[in-house]
Design a protein around this motif. Structure first.
Motif, mmCIF file in Angstrom:
data_model
loop_
_atom_site.group_PDB
_atom_site.id
_atom_site.type_symbol
_atom_site.label_atom_id
_atom_site.label_comp_id
_atom_site.label_asym_id
_atom_site.label_seq_id
_atom_site.Cartn_x
_atom_site.Cartn_y
_atom_site.Cartn_z
ATOM 1 N N LYS A 104 -1.844 -8.644 -24.118
ATOM 2 C CA LYS A 104 -2.472 -8.657 -22.635
ATOM 3 C C LYS A 104 -3.495 -7.275 -22.730
ATOM 4 N N LYS A 105 -3.108 -6.076 -23.439
ATOM 5 C CA LYS A 105 -3.824 -5.026 -23.434
ATOM 6 C C LYS A 105 -5.204 -5.271 -24.100
ATOM 7 N N ARG A 106 -4.851 -6.042 -25.367
ATOM 8 C CA ARG A 106 -5.871 -6.287 -26.011
ATOM 9 C C ARG A 106 -7.131 -6.933 -25.302
ATOM 10 N N SER A 107 -6.809 -7.725 -24.385
ATOM 11 C CA SER A 107 -7.818 -8.479 -23.602
ATOM 12 C C SER A 107 -8.310 -7.866 -22.656
ATOM 13 N N GLU A 108 -7.621 -6.828 -22.162
ATOM 14 C CA GLU A 108 -8.253 -5.711 -21.147
ATOM 15 C C GLU A 108 -9.082 -4.899 -21.739
ATOM 16 N N VAL A 109 -8.914 -4.496 -22.951
ATOM 17 C CA VAL A 109 -9.703 -3.508 -23.690
ATOM 18 C C VAL A 109 -11.355 -4.340 -23.901
ATOM 19 N N GLU A 110 -11.193 -5.435 -24.482
ATOM 20 C CA GLU A 110 -12.223 -6.241 -24.438
ATOM 21 C C GLU A 110 -13.209 -6.559 -23.373
ATOM 22 N N GLN A 111 -12.451 -6.561 -22.003
ATOM 23 C CA GLN A 111 -13.086 -6.726 -20.804
ATOM 24 C C GLN A 111 -13.657 -5.418 -20.455
ATOM 25 N N LEU A 112 -12.961 -4.149 -20.640
ATOM 26 C CA LEU A 112 -13.518 -3.103 -20.413
ATOM 27 C C LEU A 112 -14.682 -2.539 -21.077
ATOM 28 N N ILE A 113 -14.742 -3.101 -22.434
ATOM 29 C CA ILE A 113 -15.912 -2.717 -23.068
ATOM 30 C C ILE A 113 -16.963 -3.595 -22.765
ATOM 31 N N THR A 114 -16.952 -4.889 -22.100
ATOM 32 C CA THR A 114 -18.029 -5.323 -21.668
ATOM 33 C C THR A 114 -18.535 -4.641 -20.488
ATOM 34 N N VAL A 115 -17.408 -4.023 -19.656
ATOM 35 C CA VAL A 115 -17.922 -3.524 -18.273
ATOM 36 C C VAL A 115 -18.958 -2.466 -18.635
ATOM 37 N N ILE A 116 -18.236 -1.337 -19.833
ATOM 38 C CA ILE A 116 -19.186 -0.370 -20.234
ATOM 39 C C ILE A 116 -20.461 -0.646 -20.624
ATOM 40 N N HIS A 117 -20.560 -1.783 -21.510
ATOM 41 C CA HIS A 117 -21.598 -2.266 -22.030
ATOM 42 C C HIS A 117 -22.854 -2.505 -20.778
ATOM 43 N N THR A 118 -22.377 -3.057 -19.783
ATOM 44 C CA THR A 118 -23.442 -3.405 -18.908
ATOM 45 C C THR A 118 -23.537 -2.594 -17.672
ATOM 46 N N SER A 119 -22.390 -1.624 -17.369
ATOM 47 C CA SER A 119 -22.370 -1.081 -16.230
ATOM 48 C C SER A 119 -23.126 0.371 -16.235
ATOM 49 N N GLN A 120 -23.697 1.001 -15.200
ATOM 50 C CA GLN A 120 -24.054 2.360 -15.004
ATOM 51 C C GLN A 120 -23.381 3.045 -13.821
ATOM 52 N N PRO A 121 -22.302 3.879 -14.102
ATOM 53 C CA PRO A 121 -21.502 4.487 -13.387
ATOM 54 C C PRO A 121 -22.236 5.568 -12.246
ATOM 55 N N ALA A 122 -21.699 5.574 -11.044
ATOM 56 C CA ALA A 122 -22.860 6.584 -10.267
ATOM 57 C C ALA A 122 -22.206 7.853 -9.881
ATOM 58 N N SER A 123 -20.842 8.261 -10.763
ATOM 59 C CA SER A 123 -20.499 9.574 -10.427
ATOM 60 C C SER A 123 -19.463 9.925 -11.652
ATOM 61 N N VAL A 124 -19.095 10.923 -11.703
ATOM 62 C CA VAL A 124 -18.245 11.521 -12.959
ATOM 63 C C VAL A 124 -17.060 10.910 -12.818
ATOM 64 N N ASP A 125 -16.535 10.801 -11.643
ATOM 65 C CA ASP A 125 -15.134 10.249 -11.272
ATOM 66 C C ASP A 125 -15.186 8.831 -11.820
ATOM 67 N N GLU A 126 -16.279 7.957 -11.431
ATOM 68 C CA GLU A 126 -16.277 6.638 -12.077
ATOM 69 C C GLU A 126 -16.185 6.890 -13.598
ATOM 70 N N VAL A 127 -16.936 7.396 -14.248
ATOM 71 C CA VAL A 127 -16.796 7.472 -15.825
ATOM 72 C C VAL A 127 -15.722 7.919 -16.140
ATOM 73 N N GLU A 128 -15.106 8.853 -15.456
ATOM 74 C CA GLU A 128 -13.617 9.511 -16.018
ATOM 75 C C GLU A 128 -12.671 8.260 -15.817
ATOM 76 N N GLU A 129 -12.679 7.426 -14.925
ATOM 77 C CA GLU A 129 -12.025 6.541 -14.507
ATOM 78 C C GLU A 129 -12.138 5.539 -15.904
ATOM 79 N N LEU A 130 -13.126 4.950 -16.198
ATOM 80 C CA LEU A 130 -13.430 3.990 -17.041
ATOM 81 C C LEU A 130 -12.788 4.484 -18.509
ATOM 82 N N LEU A 131 -13.093 5.839 -18.706
ATOM 83 C CA LEU A 131 -12.671 6.523 -20.159
ATOM 84 C C LEU A 131 -10.913 6.509 -19.811
ATOM 85 N N SER A 132 -10.405 6.813 -18.890
ATOM 86 C CA SER A 132 -9.055 6.872 -18.809
ATOM 87 C C SER A 132 -8.317 5.560 -19.122
#
Length: 446
Positions: A104-132
């Motif tokens: 399950k976690k591997r699937s979540e990581v793969e989805q998260l990488i897709t989000v990072i590849h396509t997204s443009q976070p608007a604040s430091v908090d959003e970037v920090e949340e993605l990295l966490s």
């Protein structure tokens, strides 16, 4: 002509004996059976034995290959099982439960990488949340990060972006926390200077590239750049530099109030030169910061020249000569050269303004530097005096004077470039120095 002979009589048929295979048909006999193309030829006993042997060998090879594959699977399974056992014990859960969780976690990581590849976070908090959410991702693969890079399709493409995100969060959070704290001072002189210098150099290494580029790499990665934060961070570095230089000048004033000591004067000059090095780093952060540092630059150069001239005048061993005197003039020359180069760095190579046009202590700095030129010329005359009678007849006796004259030209040329030709053209002291150099040069042998 005679008649043709009669045809031969037909062969008698033999019902009990079939015609020989492959033999030509007897004349007048029954036609041979039809021959079908592609009809398989009957294999010999030897061929049948070889075919059976080959079949048995192929079965053996297939059986061994299947066994080897099963063994390899068991080895891989054993490695995964060992990893699963270790991870499940840490989490106090069953192996089956952990394997389900890991999938399950591997699937979540793969989805998260897709989000990072396509997204443009608007604040430091959003970037920090993605990295966490991405933190600790390697624990869900038996091979760790090495396996992630090969199994997660977009990981290698996103890795530079992830590194940029990490720098963005770390630098911004560090700036925000540091700017809330006042610059701490300690009573111990050496410890205070070392702390200020180390703090400045650390910030120059971590903050400097971002401030200098105005967050260009962050902008390219689609991140929001807080320019006000970068400006405040540059101002903090400037404040650290000012605290450093002020502490050195305070110690210099304390030394003059008590008693001038040549050894202590040399230590203070070393600290001032280190401060000039920090100043040049700070000046490169932005043009606005650079212009505010010109006064500190001029005052530091003035202090170095004063210390060198006083050490020359107050030598306990009497008038200095040779290498000892040369070392003091070298310090003055170095200070003038640093001031000239730093001014060009701050104002720009195309700007024709001089340092004295932008500082509050222009008059005192000009007088101090002209005094240094006069002192150097006086020293050169002192070096030349014993040889004046023999200059016209002996080149060896003039060699020392020649070297000092060349040094004097180098020194005055640096001063000329620092002060500007318009200012020295009307300066009587500087003109006297130039005239003295020409007089001595005329007395040298051809």
């Amino acid at each position: 002509p005679p008649p043709p002979p009669p045809p031969p009589p037909p062969c008698p048929a033999l019902p009990s004996a079939p015609p020989c295979p492959g033999a030509p048909p007897c004349p007048g006999g029954p036609p041979p059976p039809p021959v079908f193309l592609g009809q398989p030829k009957q294999a010999s006993i030897e061929n049948q034995k070889l075919s059976a042997l080959q079949s048995r060998l192929r079965k053996r090879m297939k059986k061994q290959t299947t066994t080897q594959d099963k063994d390899d699977d068991k080895k891989m399974d054993a490695k995964t099982e060992q990893w699963a056992n270790l991870q499940s014990k840490k989490r106090k859960m069953t192996v089956e439960g952990f394997l389900t969780l890991a999938e399950k976690k591997r699937s979540e990581v793969e989805q998260l990488i897709t989000v990072i590849h396509t997204s443009q976070p608007a604040s430091v908090d959003e970037v920090e949340e993605l990295l966490s959410k991405l933190d600790g991702a390697e624990q869900w693969w038996p091979g760790g990060f090495k396996e992630i890079k090969t199994s997660v399709e977009l990981w290698q493409q996103c890795e530079p972006k992830i590194d940029c995100f990490l720098e963005y969060v770390n630098v911004c959070r560090n700036m925000q926390s540091e700017l809330k704290i006042e610059i701490q001072r300690v009573d111990d002189f050496d410890a205070d200077l070392k702390r200020l210098s180390t703090d400045f150099k650390t910030k120059a290494r971590t903050w400097g590239p971002v401030i200098t580029s105005n967050g260009l790499q962050w902008s390219k990665a689609g991140l929001t750049v807080d320019h006000a934060l970068l400006h405040d961070a540059a101002a903090r570095m400037e404040a650290l530099l000012f605290c450093y230089l002020e502490r050195v000048v305070e110690d210099m004033s304390s030394m003059y109030r008590c008693n001038f000591r040549a050894a202590r004067a040399r230590q203070i000059k070393t600290l001032l030169f280190e401060g000039l090095g920090l100043l040049r780093e700070c000046a490169g952060l932005s043009k606005e910061i650079g212009l505010s540092l010109l006064d500190a630059l001029a005052q530091s150069v003035e202090k170095i020249v004063i210390l060198s001239m006083d050490e020359y005048d107050m030598s306990a061993a009497g008038p200095l000569s040779g290498p000892a005197a040369r070392a003091l003039f070298d310090d003055m020359l170095k200070a003038v050269s640093v001031a000239k180069q730093s001014t060009k760095d701050i104002l720009g190579s195309k700007c024709k303004d001089t340092l004295l046009e932008h500082v509050s202590n222009a008059t005192s700095l000009e007088n101090i530097i002209n005094d240094a030129c006069e002192k150097l010329m006086s020293h050169i005359m002192k070096e030349a005096e014993p040889h004046l009678a023999s200059l016209a007849v002996s080149f060896d006796s003039s060699r020392n004077v020649l070297l000092w004259l060349m040094y004097g030209c180098k020194f005055t040329n640096q001063v000329l470039e620092l002060l500007g030709p318009e200012r020295v053209a009307t300066d009587g002291k500087f003109q006297e120095v130039l005239q003295s150099l020409q007089v001595l040069e005329n007395n040298l042998p051809e």
